[in-house]
Design a protein around this motif. Structure first.
Motif, mmCIF file in Angstrom:
data_model
loop_
_atom_site.group_PDB
_atom_site.id
_atom_site.type_symbol
_atom_site.label_atom_id
_atom_site.label_comp_id
_atom_site.label_asym_id
_atom_site.label_seq_id
_atom_site.Cartn_x
_atom_site.Cartn_y
_atom_site.Cartn_z
ATOM 1 N N LYS A 35 0.818 -1.221 0.000
ATOM 2 C CA LYS A 35 0.000 0.000 0.000
ATOM 3 C C LYS A 35 0.846 1.263 0.000
ATOM 4 C CE LYS A 35 -4.119 -2.016 1.586
ATOM 5 N NZ LYS A 35 -5.362 -1.934 2.294
ATOM 6 N N VAL A 107 -6.477 2.787 12.051
ATOM 7 C CA VAL A 107 -7.189 3.457 10.951
ATOM 8 C C VAL A 107 -6.237 4.089 9.931
ATOM 9 C CG1 VAL A 107 -9.309 3.868 12.220
ATOM 10 C CG2 VAL A 107 -7.525 5.599 12.237
ATOM 11 N N GLU A 109 -4.364 2.595 7.906
ATOM 12 C CA GLU A 109 -4.549 1.869 6.645
ATOM 13 C C GLU A 109 -5.767 2.402 5.889
ATOM 14 O OE1 GLU A 109 -4.335 -2.361 7.058
ATOM 15 O OE2 GLU A 109 -5.001 -2.708 5.003
ATOM 16 N N GLU A 110 -6.856 2.671 6.656
ATOM 17 C CA GLU A 110 -8.061 3.233 6.032
ATOM 18 C C GLU A 110 -7.757 4.593 5.415
ATOM 19 O OE1 GLU A 110 -12.016 3.589 8.052
ATOM 20 O OE2 GLU A 110 -11.109 2.086 9.366
ATOM 21 N N ASP A 113 -5.883 4.080 2.230
ATOM 22 C CA ASP A 113 -6.802 3.614 1.184
ATOM 23 C C ASP A 113 -7.618 4.775 0.629
ATOM 24 O OD1 ASP A 113 -5.900 1.070 1.483
ATOM 25 O OD2 ASP A 113 -7.565 0.381 2.761
ATOM 26 N N ALA A 114 -8.104 5.633 1.549
ATOM 27 C CA ALA A 114 -8.925 6.766 1.111
ATOM 28 C C ALA A 114 -8.103 7.695 0.217
ATOM 29 C CB ALA A 114 -9.473 7.527 2.310
ATOM 30 N N VAL A 196 -12.283 9.265 8.613
ATOM 31 C CA VAL A 196 -12.330 7.897 9.120
ATOM 32 C C VAL A 196 -12.594 8.007 10.627
ATOM 33 C CG1 VAL A 196 -10.784 6.944 7.379
ATOM 34 C CG2 VAL A 196 -9.832 7.807 9.490
ATOM 35 N N TYR A 198 -12.621 6.519 14.667
ATOM 36 C CA TYR A 198 -11.868 5.622 15.551
ATOM 37 C C TYR A 198 -12.201 5.943 17.007
ATOM 38 C CZ TYR A 198 -8.841 9.625 16.498
ATOM 39 O OH TYR A 198 -8.369 10.846 16.889
#
Ligand code: UDP
Ligand code: MG
Length: 331
Positions: A35, A107, A109-110, A113-114, A196, A198
């Motif tokens: 990623k 988060v 990683e989220e 990704d976003a 995101v 959390y």
């Protein structure tokens, strides 16, 4: 995509030996999943600590080239330390996190990704504030409410845990103000944003570096750096007092002219008090209006940013520029 993590550290010698390896493991995990780029790194900013924070940072940097240390010459406060890190970090995307890891690393990683999906800014927003005292929760809620009323564009329950892409960082670098309140500036940048969510955790080690005094200072900066509403309120108050004093003036005059209840000298003493009081407030308000304009001008905030440009290049079809932020120049 090369990712940089930026960590402001003030007297965090207790937390850093745990935070360092956790951040490294996080990067390695994301690199293994493909990623982020293998040269992704962590920027540790020592905000003029008086304990062994810098020594710890130096030993982390010696162990691995994934850690980069920056030492500020003295304590400049969380927001300035954060800015120093954001503007120095060399990633294509930069995530800011506190050294105590109260913001959940899961988060990240989220967020990545976003960003990969096209969002330039990704805000970390707290779901619940269970780990905060009811006092902190209540004051925070009221404070966000107040800022909204004063016309400040701010995301509730978002502290400084966020991802910013290179274009957003370039935009941020053009804001030259010294009373920093990043939570207010970043929504002003524009770009595509998302959030995101959390749960906020307990501090990993050590004690809070944000005493009530620093918190109040930050809160006050948030109001006075983004809103001229308090100045405008003076003008409004002046207008109201002027109108009231007109009413009172008629009442005093009618008592004086049509009844014999007025003592000699009463009307001529009372009237000017109300009239002048109202007039003075109104004039202060007008001055305030100009002060508000001067205050906005002195900030020299950029007036707009061009996010993309698209044009036809003769003969060769279309050419597109993305993420190239152009600051308008001041004439
Ligand atoms: N911090 C800083 N300079 C300061 C105060 C705090 O760089 O003058 C850093 C601190 O090391 C931490 C972050 O700001 O990484 C947030 O501080 P803390 O976690 O103590 O605040 P709290 O979570 O208690 O509000
Ligand atoms: Mg904390």
């Amino acid at each position: 995509m090369k990712l940089s993590l930026v960590i402001p550290c003030y007297n965090e010698a207790e937390a850093l030996p745990m935070t360092g390896p956790r951040l490294r493991a996080l990067l390695q995990d994301l690199i293994a999943k493909g990623k982020i780029a293998p040269e992704s790194n962590v920027w540790l900013v020592d905000d003029g600590s008086c304990d062994d924070t810098w020594k710890t940072i130096v030993s982390l940097a010696a162990e691995s080239d994934q850690f980069v240390g920056i030492k500020l010459s003295r304590n400049r406060g969380h927001q300035n330390a954060l800015l120093a890190g954001l503007l120095s970090a060399d990633g294509d995307a930069v995530i800011s996190i506190d050294a105590d890891l109260q913001d959940d690393l899961r988060v990240v990683e989220e967020m990545v990704d976003a960003h990969t999906a096209g969002y330039e800014i990704v805000y970390g927003v707290r779901k619940a504030r269970d780990t905060d005292s009811w006092f902190k929760r209540w004051t925070a809620l009221r404070y966000y409410g107040l800022l909204r009323v004063l016309g400040v564009d701010i995301l509730p329950n978002h502290a400084d845990f966020r991802l910013m892409g290179r274009a957003a960082i370039n935009a941020l670098s053009a804001y030259e103000e010294v009373n920093l309140f990043l939570r207010g500036i970043i929504p002003q940048l524009g770009f595509s944003c998302t959030s995101v969510y959390y749960d906020r955790l307990e501090r990993i080690a050590g004690t809070s570096k944000y005493p009530l005094r620093k918190m109040l200072q930050l809160a006050w900066d948030g109001v006075t750096s983004f809103s001229a509403a308090p100045l405008r309120m003076i003008a409004a108050l002046g207008g109201i007092v002027c109108a009231l004093s007109m009413g009172i003036a008629f009442w005093v005059l009618s008592l004086r002219l049509f009844t014999d209840r007025a003592l000699p000298g009463w009307a001529s003493t009372t009237l000017p008090i109300y009239a002048l009081g109202g007039l003075q407030l109104l004039c202060t308000g007008i001055l305030g209006e100009y002060v508000a304009k001067i205050y906005a001008e002195t900030k020299r905030r950029p007036r707009f940013w061009i996010e993309r440009m698209e044009r036809r290049v003769a003969g060769s079809g279309r050419q597109e520029g993305a993420g190239n932020v152009v600051k308008q120049s001041r004439g």
